[in-house]
Scaffold this motif. Structure first.
Motif, PDB file in Angstrom:
ATOM      1  N   ASP A  62     -31.091 115.608 -21.982  1.00 10.98           N
ATOM      2  CA  ASP A  62     -30.483 116.854 -21.067  1.00 10.98           C
ATOM      3  C   ASP A  62     -31.087 118.448 -21.959  1.00 10.98           C
ATOM      4  O   ASP A  62     -32.169 118.509 -21.988  1.00 10.98           O
ATOM      5  N   GLU A  63     -30.076 119.092 -22.404  1.00 11.76           N
ATOM      6  CA  GLU A  63     -30.503 120.517 -23.007  1.00 11.76           C
ATOM      7  C   GLU A  63     -30.620 119.917 -24.563  1.00 11.76           C
ATOM      8  O   GLU A  63     -30.884 121.121 -25.086  1.00 11.76           O
ATOM      9  N   VAL A  64     -30.470 118.926 -25.126  1.00  9.45           N
ATOM     10  CA  VAL A  64     -30.495 118.596 -26.501  1.00  9.45           C
ATOM     11  C   VAL A  64     -32.004 118.325 -26.844  1.00  9.45           C
ATOM     12  O   VAL A  64     -32.431 117.267 -26.361  1.00  9.45           O
ATOM     13  N   LEU A  65     -32.654 119.086 -27.719  1.00  6.06           N
ATOM     14  CA  LEU A  65     -33.828 118.718 -28.159  1.00  6.06           C
ATOM     15  C   LEU A  65     -33.830 118.861 -29.688  1.00  6.06           C
ATOM     16  O   LEU A  65     -33.930 119.949 -30.134  1.00  6.06           O
ATOM     17  N   LEU A  66     -34.291 117.622 -30.363  1.00  8.19           N
ATOM     18  CA  LEU A  66     -34.170 117.784 -31.869  1.00  8.19           C
ATOM     19  C   LEU A  66     -35.600 117.230 -32.393  1.00  8.19           C
ATOM     20  O   LEU A  66     -36.007 116.183 -31.701  1.00  8.19           O
ATOM     21  N   THR A  67     -35.934 117.864 -33.338  1.00  5.34           N
ATOM     22  CA  THR A  67     -37.145 117.415 -33.883  1.00  5.34           C
ATOM     23  C   THR A  67     -37.138 116.507 -34.962  1.00  5.34           C
ATOM     24  O   THR A  67     -36.015 116.064 -35.298  1.00  5.34           O
ATOM     25  N   TYR A  68     -38.189 115.856 -35.486  1.00  3.95           N
ATOM     26  CA  TYR A  68     -37.883 114.925 -36.194  1.00  3.95           C
ATOM     27  C   TYR A  68     -37.383 115.215 -37.756  1.00  3.95           C
ATOM     28  O   TYR A  68     -36.608 114.378 -38.170  1.00  3.95           O
ATOM     29  N   THR A  69     -37.622 116.334 -37.953  1.00  3.87           N
ATOM     30  CA  THR A  69     -36.954 116.974 -39.206  1.00  3.87           C
ATOM     31  C   THR A  69     -35.450 117.294 -39.157  1.00  3.87           C
ATOM     32  O   THR A  69     -34.724 116.740 -40.087  1.00  3.87           O
ATOM     33  N   GLN A  70     -34.958 117.614 -37.811  1.00  2.00           N
ATOM     34  CA  GLN A  70     -33.647 117.936 -37.600  1.00  2.00           C
ATOM     35  C   GLN A  70     -32.885 116.112 -37.582  1.00  2.00           C
ATOM     36  O   GLN A  70     -31.865 116.224 -38.101  1.00  2.00           O
ATOM     37  N   VAL A  71     -33.510 115.373 -36.814  1.00  2.00           N
ATOM     38  CA  VAL A  71     -32.747 114.151 -36.732  1.00  2.00           C
ATOM     39  C   VAL A  71     -32.790 113.383 -38.093  1.00  2.00           C
ATOM     40  O   VAL A  71     -32.003 112.667 -38.403  1.00  2.00           O
ATOM     41  N   ASN A  72     -33.938 113.526 -38.960  1.00  2.00           N
ATOM     42  CA  ASN A  72     -33.903 113.060 -40.205  1.00  2.00           C
ATOM     43  C   ASN A  72     -32.769 113.499 -41.128  1.00  2.00           C
ATOM     44  O   ASN A  72     -32.220 112.602 -41.842  1.00  2.00           O
ATOM     45  N   GLN A  73     -32.809 114.743 -40.996  1.00  2.00           N
ATOM     46  CA  GLN A  73     -31.723 115.367 -42.052  1.00  2.00           C
ATOM     47  C   GLN A  73     -30.372 115.080 -41.388  1.00  2.00           C
ATOM     48  O   GLN A  73     -29.533 115.055 -42.325  1.00  2.00           O
ATOM     49  N   TRP A  74     -30.161 114.977 -40.412  1.00  2.00           N
ATOM     50  CA  TRP A  74     -28.929 114.875 -39.655  1.00  2.00           C
ATOM     51  C   TRP A  74     -28.297 113.242 -40.143  1.00  2.00           C
ATOM     52  O   TRP A  74     -27.305 113.067 -40.453  1.00  2.00           O
ATOM     53  N   ALA A  75     -29.589 112.466 -39.896  1.00  2.00           N
ATOM     54  CA  ALA A  75     -29.164 111.034 -40.543  1.00  2.00           C
ATOM     55  C   ALA A  75     -28.959 110.751 -41.936  1.00  2.00           C
ATOM     56  O   ALA A  75     -28.054 110.071 -42.320  1.00  2.00           O
ATOM     57  N   ASN A  76     -29.546 111.699 -42.565  1.00  2.00           N
ATOM     58  CA  ASN A  76     -29.697 111.588 -43.997  1.00  2.00           C
ATOM     59  C   ASN A  76     -28.094 112.020 -44.500  1.00  2.00           C
ATOM     60  O   ASN A  76     -27.549 111.425 -45.302  1.00  2.00           O
ATOM     61  N   ARG A  77     -27.500 113.122 -43.702  1.00  2.00           N
ATOM     62  CA  ARG A  77     -26.169 113.497 -44.173  1.00  2.00           C
ATOM     63  C   ARG A  77     -25.042 112.413 -43.892  1.00  2.00           C
ATOM     64  O   ARG A  77     -24.101 112.371 -44.609  1.00  2.00           O
ATOM     65  N   ILE A  78     -25.433 111.751 -42.824  1.00  2.00           N
ATOM     66  CA  ILE A  78     -24.488 110.789 -42.469  1.00  2.00           C
ATOM     67  C   ILE A  78     -24.538 109.526 -43.434  1.00  2.00           C
ATOM     68  O   ILE A  78     -23.528 108.904 -43.621  1.00  2.00           O
ATOM     69  N   ALA A  79     -25.775 109.220 -43.810  1.00  2.00           N
ATOM     70  CA  ALA A  79     -25.953 108.112 -44.971  1.00  2.00           C
ATOM     71  C   ALA A  79     -25.320 108.585 -46.009  1.00  2.00           C
ATOM     72  O   ALA A  79     -24.769 107.752 -46.558  1.00  2.00           O
ATOM     73  N   HIS A  80     -25.388 109.769 -46.577  1.00  2.00           N
ATOM     74  CA  HIS A  80     -24.555 110.093 -47.661  1.00  2.00           C
ATOM     75  C   HIS A  80     -23.318 110.234 -47.725  1.00  2.00           C
ATOM     76  O   HIS A  80     -22.668 109.632 -48.643  1.00  2.00           O
ATOM     77  N   HIS A  81     -22.687 110.439 -46.548  1.00  2.00           N
ATOM     78  CA  HIS A  81     -21.311 110.379 -46.435  1.00  2.00           C
ATOM     79  C   HIS A  81     -20.800 109.083 -46.283  1.00  2.00           C
ATOM     80  O   HIS A  81     -19.803 108.539 -47.101  1.00  2.00           O
ATOM     81  N   LEU A  82     -21.504 108.054 -45.587  1.00  2.00           N
ATOM     82  CA  LEU A  82     -21.177 106.499 -45.871  1.00  2.00           C
ATOM     83  C   LEU A  82     -21.177 105.922 -47.031  1.00  2.00           C
ATOM     84  O   LEU A  82     -20.412 105.375 -47.396  1.00  2.00           O
ATOM     85  N   ILE A  83     -22.213 106.490 -47.722  1.00  2.00           N
ATOM     86  CA  ILE A  83     -22.453 105.958 -49.161  1.00  2.00           C
ATOM     87  C   ILE A  83     -21.078 106.204 -50.179  1.00  2.00           C
ATOM     88  O   ILE A  83     -20.722 105.748 -50.888  1.00  2.00           O
ATOM     89  N   SER A  84     -20.862 107.482 -49.839  1.00  2.00           N
ATOM     90  CA  SER A  84     -19.512 108.149 -50.499  1.00  2.00           C
ATOM     91  C   SER A  84     -18.234 107.588 -50.284  1.00  2.00           C
ATOM     92  O   SER A  84     -17.298 107.726 -51.199  1.00  2.00           O
ATOM     93  N   GLN A  85     -18.305 106.867 -49.072  1.00  2.00           N
ATOM     94  CA  GLN A  85     -17.100 106.324 -48.780  1.00  2.00           C
ATOM     95  C   GLN A  85     -16.959 104.807 -48.867  1.00  2.00           C
ATOM     96  O   GLN A  85     -16.370 103.808 -48.517  1.00  2.00           O
ATOM     97  N   GLY A  86     -18.258 104.292 -49.713  1.00  2.00           N
ATOM     98  CA  GLY A  86     -18.219 102.947 -50.233  1.00  2.00           C
ATOM     99  C   GLY A  86     -19.200 101.985 -49.549  1.00  2.00           C
ATOM    100  O   GLY A  86     -19.000 100.916 -49.754  1.00  2.00           O
ATOM    101  N   ILE A  87     -19.767 102.573 -48.484  1.00  2.00           N
ATOM    102  CA  ILE A  87     -20.509 101.605 -47.630  1.00  2.00           C
ATOM    103  C   ILE A  87     -21.940 101.170 -48.341  1.00  2.00           C
ATOM    104  O   ILE A  87     -22.463 102.424 -48.627  1.00  2.00           O
ATOM    105  N   GLY A  88     -22.192 100.078 -48.473  1.00  2.00           N
ATOM    106  CA  GLY A  88     -23.589  99.706 -49.276  1.00  2.00           C
ATOM    107  C   GLY A  88     -24.339  98.948 -48.376  1.00  2.00           C
ATOM    108  O   GLY A  88     -23.987  98.373 -47.357  1.00  2.00           O
TER     109      GLY A  88
END
Length: 608
Positions: A62-88
């Protein structure tokens, strides 16, 4: 037969072959990761694509257009949070989100952690959903707002702590995280301040680590969880994206297929990542909006299943049909009858038909762009004679199996070895059921695909049909046992046998069930029965035809005679005293099939 590939046809392909050789060599090197200490897989591949095309669009909807950098950084933020919550590494995280960027970003984040995404089918509810979750014992779940009700209905049957029950709002959460309901943690809000650099864990994922669990229908009637490893992700992405499609940063793949299946997630998205290309998605397929979307996203490549192509061919002819930038498409299930019409009408020069199973160890790809073929496979495979009633391969007097001659059709077996390991299922016993031993020589092992193929020469094959207790309809595998078990819950049904039948000019097999009433035919309310089926099972699994039998015939070993039922299908001229009923498109009940109704179905009056 007419689709047999000849020497002349191969000679005409020599320029294509010569041009493809460099990328085939490069692709095979990328695909075949051998070093157990070499980082690889989904997260690593996406990071490489980001380095290659940082400002190019990675995800479009639709109107959402995300670059590789934006998607990679977004996924990184989620990954760091999951790790902080004990997901390994090795932990299972269930993912229950419909087709939208949040689904892919979440899966990418889980892969970067080294955890395993259990990709729940978004059509699942109730017992099937609870079974799928408990089968893999997830330590966490990420639920889209659109599926909160379905999950909440089974929440008490699954052991996932509230702190690890994450919510993703049904909106563009890259811009605004939304508000979560009680007993859910808002994932996008929770990770907003997390670091956006690549986590160290993505460098600790290797080829033998599991990336996803992809669910597949089984003969037990409930889904099995197929294991999909990061090494296989590399083989899939490179084989299809690099070798078959030659994807580049300027390419855009348009995919409307469900992303909990391997064709959409691994073949289509994997191809896009392989080329650092764009990946445009839609929540649900729309035939009327398909080509408008293709033009909007400036797509060059399509992901498809055969049913999707038939819907597009059925649309009214338009002067704009070939006005788009698509030159290639990849998918499976396109029947010979629609192949040439699709290619000429829509002006797509390369149909890269493929064959693969999410729970198997073999893939075929139509790299050379022949018509009406799934292409060839670099892996070792054979077609063998089989028993038409049981679907089991036949052994000769020596106890070995017999190969079919060129041009003949047979059961596809894929050799299991170091080049083509079988990851199988989470349940080792389920895996062993699909492994055949001592097939052509003592000690060899082959994966039984359960599919019929035809050898058309030069290593190329045609898909013929599926065997066993599943059939394919609307691009989904339907378990006959699951359909039977649900029908047997109805108080007025005492026996049920489900199977797939062919309707002219459609792809796959439509659902049909032979049922025996608990009392008499008069006790069946067909409107209520249809309503019951639609509430209890996904739309694609609801039987389109019913055959009412006073008594169900069985074999000497008490097995239902499905072969005969399939052959007689929904033709009242063949079913004797058994009345046939059909759910016609746009109606709310089953009606009896007369000769006139049958003629209308055959004539294509009803659009299934």
């Amino acid at each position: 037969m007419s689709d047999t590939i000849t020497w002349g046809m191969m000679l005409r392909k020599l320029p294509t072959i010569a041009k493809a050789i460099p990328r085939v060599v490069k692709g095979m090197k990328v695909a075949n990761v051998k070093d157990p200490t070499q980082p690889c897989g989904l997260g690593w591949s996406f990071e490489q694509a980001t380095l290659r095309n940082p400002d190019g669009f990675a995800l479009l909807q639709d109107e959402v257009l995300l670059t590789y950098t934006q998607v990679n950084q977004w996924a990184n933020r989620i990954a760091h949070h999951l790790i902080s919550q004990g997901i390994g590494k090795g932990d299972v995280v269930a993912v229950f989100i419909e087709n939208r960027p949040e689904l892919l970003v979440t899966i990418l984040a889980v892969a970067k952690v080294g955890a395993i995404s259990a990709l729940l089918n978004t059509s699942q509810t109730r017992d099937t959903l609870a079974h799928s979750l408990n089968l893999v014992a997830p330590v966490a779940i990420i639920v889209g707002e659109e599926l909160v009700l379905a999950f909440s209905a089974v929440r008490e049957r699954v052991s996932i702590p509230a702190t690890h029950t994450w919510f993703v709002a049904d909106r563009d959460t890259f811009s605004y995280p939304g508000i979560s309901p009680d007993r859910f943690v808002n994932l996008m809000m929770a990770c907003a301040d997390a670091p956006d650099d690549n986590p160290a864990s993505s460098q600790q994922v290797f080829f033998d680590d599991t990336c996803f669990y992809i669910y597949t229908s089984g003969t037990t009637g409930l889904p099995k969880a197929g294991v999909f490893k990061h090494g296989r992700w590399m083989r899939s992405a490179a084989s299809f994206g690099m070798i078959a499609l030659d994807m580049q940063p300027q390419d855009v793949v348009y995919c409307t297929l469900p992303l909990y299946h391997a064709t959409g997630l691994c073949v289509c998205w994997g191809s896009a990542i392989s080329g650092a290309s764009g990946f445009a998605i839609r929540r649900k397929f729309s035939a009327s909006q398909f080509w408008n979307d293709v033009r909007k996203y400036q797509a060059t490549t399509l992901g498809y299943v055969g049913e999707l192509c038939r819907y597009l061919v059925d649309q009214p002819v338009s002067a704009d049909d070939d006005k788009h930038g698509v030159t290639k498409m990849i998918g499976n299930g396109l029947r010979p009858g629609a192949w040439r019409e699709f290619k000429t009408r829509f002006g797509v020069s390369h149909i890269c038909e493929l064959y693969a199973a999410s729970d198997g160890n073999i893939g075929f790809t139509n790299i050379l762009n022949f018509d009406n073929t799934i292409g060839f496979s670099l892996m070792s495979w054979e077609l063998v004679a089989y028993d038409h009633d049981s679907g089991a391969p036949i052994r000769n007097a020596k106890g070995l199996m017999s190969k079919v001659a060129k041009g003949g059709q047979g059961l596809l077996l894929a050799k299991i070895d170091d080049k083509a390991p079988l990851d199988g299922y989470t349940d080792p016993q389920k895996t062993e059921k699909v492994v055949l031993h001592d097939v052509f020589a003592k000690g060899d092992r082959y994966f039984n695909t359960g599919d019929l193929l035809r050898n058309i020469g030069f290593g190329h094959a045609q898909f013929v049909d599926r065997l066993g207790d599943t059939y394919r309809w609307k691009g989904e595998n339907v378990s006959t046992t699951e359909v039977e078990n649900i029908l047997l819950k109805h108080p007025n049904i005492c026996e049920a046998v489900a199977y797939g039948v062919e309707i002219r000019n459609t792809n796959g097999r439509a659902g049909m069930a032979a049922i025996t009433p608990a009392e008499s035919l008069a006790t069946l309310d067909f409107s209520e029965l249809l309503s019951f089926a639609r509430q209890q099972m996904p739309a694609y699994a609801v039987p389109l035809f019913l055959r009412v039998k006073v008594k169900m015939e069985t074999t000497g070993t008490f097995k239902y005679q499905k072969t005969r039922l399939k052959d007689e299908a929904f033709d009242p001229g063949k079913t004797g005293d058994d009345p046939i009923y059909a759910w016609l498109p746009g109606t709310q009940t089953y009606v009896q099939v007369t000769g006139e109704v049958l003629a209308d179905i055959h004539a294509g009056k009803y659009r299934y």
